[in-house]
Scaffold this active site. Structure first.
Site, PDB file in Angstrom:
ATOM      1  CB  VAL A 175      65.986 -40.616   0.303  1.00 21.01           C
ATOM      2  CG1 VAL A 175      65.534 -39.744   1.459  1.00 21.01           C
ATOM      3  CG2 VAL A 175      65.545 -40.029  -1.029  1.00 21.01           C
ATOM      4  N   GLY A 226      60.760 -42.394  -4.765  1.00 25.19           N
ATOM      5  CA  GLY A 226      60.297 -43.731  -5.113  1.00 25.19           C
ATOM      6  C   GLY A 226      59.599 -43.793  -6.461  1.00 25.19           C
ATOM      7  CD  GLU A 232      49.863 -64.347  -7.657  1.00 27.29           C
ATOM      8  OE1 GLU A 232      48.864 -64.124  -8.352  1.00 27.29           O
ATOM      9  OE2 GLU A 232      50.791 -63.517  -7.528  1.00 27.29           O
ATOM     10  CG  PHE A 269      52.497 -49.998  -9.095  1.00 30.11           C
ATOM     11  CD1 PHE A 269      52.354 -50.168 -10.460  1.00 30.11           C
ATOM     12  CD2 PHE A 269      52.871 -51.093  -8.324  1.00 30.11           C
ATOM     13  CE1 PHE A 269      52.562 -51.412 -11.053  1.00 30.11           C
ATOM     14  CE2 PHE A 269      53.075 -52.336  -8.904  1.00 30.11           C
ATOM     15  CZ  PHE A 269      52.927 -52.499 -10.270  1.00 30.11           C
ATOM     16  N   GLY A 270      52.871 -45.879  -7.189  1.00 25.60           N
ATOM     17  CA  GLY A 270      52.348 -44.605  -6.733  1.00 25.60           C
ATOM     18  C   GLY A 270      53.130 -43.430  -7.277  1.00 25.60           C
TER      19      GLY A 270
END
Lengths: 436, 436
Positions: free
Chosen positions: A87, A19, A178, A22-23
Site C-alpha cells: 500500500v 494487513g 523469551e 491477527f486482526g
C-alpha cells in the site's frame, strides 16, 4: 480480470483490509457470511505467527511453520479475495487505496498494518542491531547467530571469540525475555555438544531493560519469577538502564557497562505502521492511529483501524489497549459485527477488551502465567503456554509440525533447524542475494 | 584454537573430506571408530537431502525439513570436526587444501563435492532458466512460481496471464519427471481453490526431454508408465527434442514449437564440482574425476574422490557409476574401510556397486519402481517411495515433519508451505537482499 477486483465491481459494499495479521485475518473471517466483498492487501503472501518468531531465530522450529499462506486461510470463503501488494497511500476523498498493483476502491477500509520495530530515532541502533518483527528478520538473526558460532569456532583471537559469543538482548518485554531464555538454553544444551572447541563459559547472554522490572505488562509475581528463572539460567540482567551507543563491536550502557559483542537484538519498542494519507493529528505517540470505541479513525466515516496500529482512546482505555494478539483478534471480530450493523443501519456496539491473561516462556519447564486472577509459574505455566501457542497457529499442518519439533526438542534438548540458508552480510547488514 | 584444526595437530592421520553430501557424510560416519582425525569442509553448514528439493520448490514440504545441520549429524563422533569454509584450491604437493579459513593439512583427502547444474555452455539458458540443485535454488523456484501466480491473478492481459501460468521443465530424468508431476498436481488441486480468478485450463505444464524416452536410467516399463501417468495428468511431453533459445519470455524447441513462458526449470544435466588443483587430464566428460577401483584419483597416492563427482572407470563400469545417492553412500563406506586398510598396511578392496533399484514418483498414488528384478508402478510403488525417502532423511525431526506434511497433503490435497519469504527478482535473476 484485475479490474473486477481493483476497481468498483459487484455492487456489494466492499471492505478493504490492509494487513493479514491477527486482526485483519479475524476481521475477514467474521465477514464470511456478510453480504459484502472482502479484499485483503498484504505485501507478504503469508500470515505470520509473530509470538514464535524467536523460536525460528534460535533454530528451534522450522521457519515455514510460523507462516501460513493467506490464500489458504480463506480457500473456502467465497466473498474474499487477496492481493499481494504494497500500500502506497490512502486517499480518503476518493475512497481508494493506491497500491503497487493500482488503485483499489473501498466502501469501508480497515487498517490492520500492525507494528514494526521502534528505534526511537537512533540511527546507529537501527543500523547495527537486529530487529525481529517478521519472518525474514527472524531468519537473518538465525543466520547471524550461526555464522558467529562458526567464526568463534575457528578464531585464534580470544577477545574476538568472546565478542562473537556475547549476545545482548535489548528490551525486557515478553519478546526479549523469551529470546534471552532461548539463548541461555542454547548455551547450556547445544554449544559444547556441537562445537567441541567452544565451552559454555565462553558464551554470555545479557538482557538490558529500561524499566525497573522485566515483562512490566504482567503481574509483579510473574516479573520477579521471570527474572529469577533467567538468573538461574545464567543471563546477566540489567534493569533501569538504556543502551547509549553501539558500533557493531562495542555496546555502551548508561550504567557504565561496556560490552564487546557482535550480536545485539533489539526488542525495545514498537511503533505503528501508519500508511500514508492518514493526517498527522490522529497519529498518537508510538505511531498509533486514534480511533473511537468502534475502531473508527477519528474524523472519518468509513475508515477503521484495529490491532497494534490502533489506539482506541476511551474512558476505559485512556492509553489505548496493549499491543498483543488477543486485542487485534477481538477488535477484528467486533469490527466485523459493527460494519455489518452500519450497513444494515443498526446500532453499533462499542469494543470491550476481554483480557484472558498473559503468558511468557523463559525456557524448558519455565514459564510465567497470569490468567484472570490466577498467577502461576514453572512447569504447568509452560505446559499451558505450549498448548495455547500450538492451538493458535494457523493451519493443522503447522500445529502438527511445531508439536513434533517441540516434542523432539524436549527429549533431545536439540534444535535441528540451525541452517544458514541465506547468509547475512554484516558489512551491508543485509542478506546476501542468491543468484539462481 | 583454530590452529589445532586448520594446521597439523594430533599426530593421528588426518582425513579431510570436502563436501557434506551423501558420500562425505557416510565416509565420515564409517570412520567413527578409526584412529584418525576427520575434518569435513562444506560451504553450507547443513547436509541437503537433494531428492526432495522439488517438494520444497512446489511448497509441499518445509524448506528446513530437507536440510540438517552437519554438526548435529556428528554430535557424538569424537574424532570429527566441521568447518564451514569454501575450498579454493587443492595443493597435492604440500598436502593442503586452501580454504576461505586458511590452509588445511591432510594426510588423506576425499573429494565429495557432488554435482551441479550443467548448462552445457549455453549462457542464455544459464541466465534465464531456474536450476534446482541446492536449497536456496529450490526456494528461488518456490518464490518464482508463487510470484507468477500472484501476477497472473491480477493481470488484465490474457497473453501475459498465460505466459505466467506456463511451466516448462527441461529434462525428463527423475528430477524433471517429479517436478512436472508436482506442477500438474498444483494445477489440478490448488489453482482454482486458492486463485478463484484462475482456472486449471489457463495453466500448462510442458516437459521437454532430449532422449526418446523419459527416466532413461530406469526400465522400459517404468519409462512408459511414467509417461502415461504424466499424460493423464495433462503434462505435454516432447521427447527427442532440444530447447534452442529462451529470452525470459519465448522458449524455442527444435521440433518447431515456440512457447511463451515465464517459468523454465532446467533439469537437463549435471556436471561434477571439480575443485581447483586437479589436473585437466583426470577430468573426464561431465566434469567427473577419474578414479581407480578404490576411488583413488588417477596419479595420486592419498587423494580420493567419491559420489557424483567421481568417475570410477573399471572393466565393470566403463562409464563410471550413475550419479545417484546410493553410489555416493556406498563409495563413502567402502572408502572408509580402504583408508583404514591403507593406514594399517593391509590390502584394499575394490568398490562394487550394489544396485538396489530406482524409484521415481509422478504424483499422488503414482510412482514407478525397479527393485532388483521387480518392476511395479502405481500406488504400491508410491508407498515404497514415501517410505524409502522418509527413512533416508537425516534426523528424526525431519522424518517426523516430512511424514506429517505428506499425511496432511494426502488428505487435504493442499500444500501449505507456499511462502514467498525471499522475493526472487526476475530482472537480476537473484533473490532480493533483505535488509534486517
Amino acid at each position: 480480470m484485475a479490474e473486477m477486483y481493483l476497481g468498483k465491481s459487484t455492487g456489494k459494499p466492499r471492505v478493504v483490509i490492509i494487513g493479514g495479521g491477527f486482526g485483519g485475518v479475524n476481521l475477514a473471517r467474521k465477514l464470511k457470511d456478510a453480504d459484502v466483498e472482502v479484499v485483503m492487501l498484504d505485501k507478504h503472501n503469508y500470515h505470520t505467527f509473530q509470538p514464535l518468531l524467536y523460536q525460528v531465530a534460535i533454530g528451534a522450529i522450522e521457519s515455514d511453520a510460523v507462516a501460513f499462506p493467506i490464500r489458504r486461510i480463506f480457500t473456502r470463503q467465497k466473498n474474499f479475495s487477496f492481493h499481494m501488494a504494497e500500500v502506497q497511500k490512502i486517499n480518503p476523498v476518493a475512497n481508494t487505496v493506491s497500491t503497487t498493483l493500482g488503485d483499489v476502491h473501498y466502501d469501508y477500509l480497515a487498517i490492520a498494518t500492525g507494528a514494526n520495530t521502534n528505534f526511537f530515532g537512533n540511527k546507529e541502533m537501527e543500523h547495527f542491531t537486529m530487529p525481529m518483527k517478521n519472518l525474514p528478520e527472524a531468519l537473518n538473526i538465525r543466520s547471524l547467530i550461526l555464522q558467529n558460532l562458526e567464526k568463534a569456532a575457528v578464531t585464534t583471537n580470544v577477545a574476538e571469540r568472546d565478542a562473537l559469543l556475547t549476545f545482548v538482548v535489548v528490551g525486557g518485554g515478553p519478546t526479549g525475555v523469551e529470546l534471552a531464555g532461548a539463548l541461555a538454553e542454547m548455551q547450556t544444551n547445544m554449544l559444547c555438544k556441537d562445537y567441541p572447541d567452544l565451552k559454555p563459559e565462553h558464551m554470555k547472554v545479557y538482557l538490558a531493560e529500561g524499566k525497573t522490572k522485566l515483562i512490566a505488562s504482567m503481574s509483579e509475581q510473574a516479573s520477579v519469577k521471570a527474572k529469577q528463572f533467567l538468573n538461574e539460567m545464567g543471563v546477566i540482567i540489567y534493569n533501569d538502564v538504556h543502551v547509549t551507543s553501539y558500533n557493531g563491536n562495542d555496546l555502551a550502557i548508561d550504567n557504565g557497562v561496556n560490552i564487546k559483542t557482535r550480536n545485539v537484538f533489539w526488542a525495545a519498542g514498537v511503533k505503528g505502521e501508519v500508511p500514508e494519507g492518514i493526517p498527522q493529528e490522529v497519529i498518537l505517540r508510538g505511531g498509533r492511529i486514534q480511533t473511537d470505541e468502534i475502531n473508527r479513525v477519528k474524523g472519518y466515516e468509513n475508515i477503521f483501524c484495529i490491532g497494534d496500529v490502533a489506539a482506541m482512546i476511551t474512558v476505559d482505555s485512556p492509553n489505548g489497549h496493549p499491543g498483543v494478539a488477543p486485542v487485534a483478534i477481538q477488535q477484528g471480530a467486533q469490527l466485523a459485527a459493527n460494519i455489518i450493523n452500519i450497513i444494515k443501519g443498526e446500532a453499533t456496539k462499542p469494543f470491550k477488551y476481554r483480557d484472558k491473561g498473559s503468558l511468557a516462556t523463559i525456557g524448558r519447564n519455565k514459564a510465567v502465567a497470569d490468567l484472570g486472577k490466577l498467577r502461576f509459574q514453572g512447569f504447568f505455566a509452560w505446559f499451558v503456554w505450549l498448548f495455547v501457542h500450538i492451538m493458535s497457529l494457523a493451519g493443522f499442518s503447522n500445529k502438527l509440525v511445531v508439536f513434533c519439533n517441540w516434542l523432539i526438542n524436549y527429549f533431545t534438548k536439540n534444535t535441528d533447524n540451525r541452517l544458514i540458508i541465506h547468509y547475512f552480510d554484516t558489512e551491508t547488514m543485509m542478506t546476501e542475494p542468491i543468484a539462481k
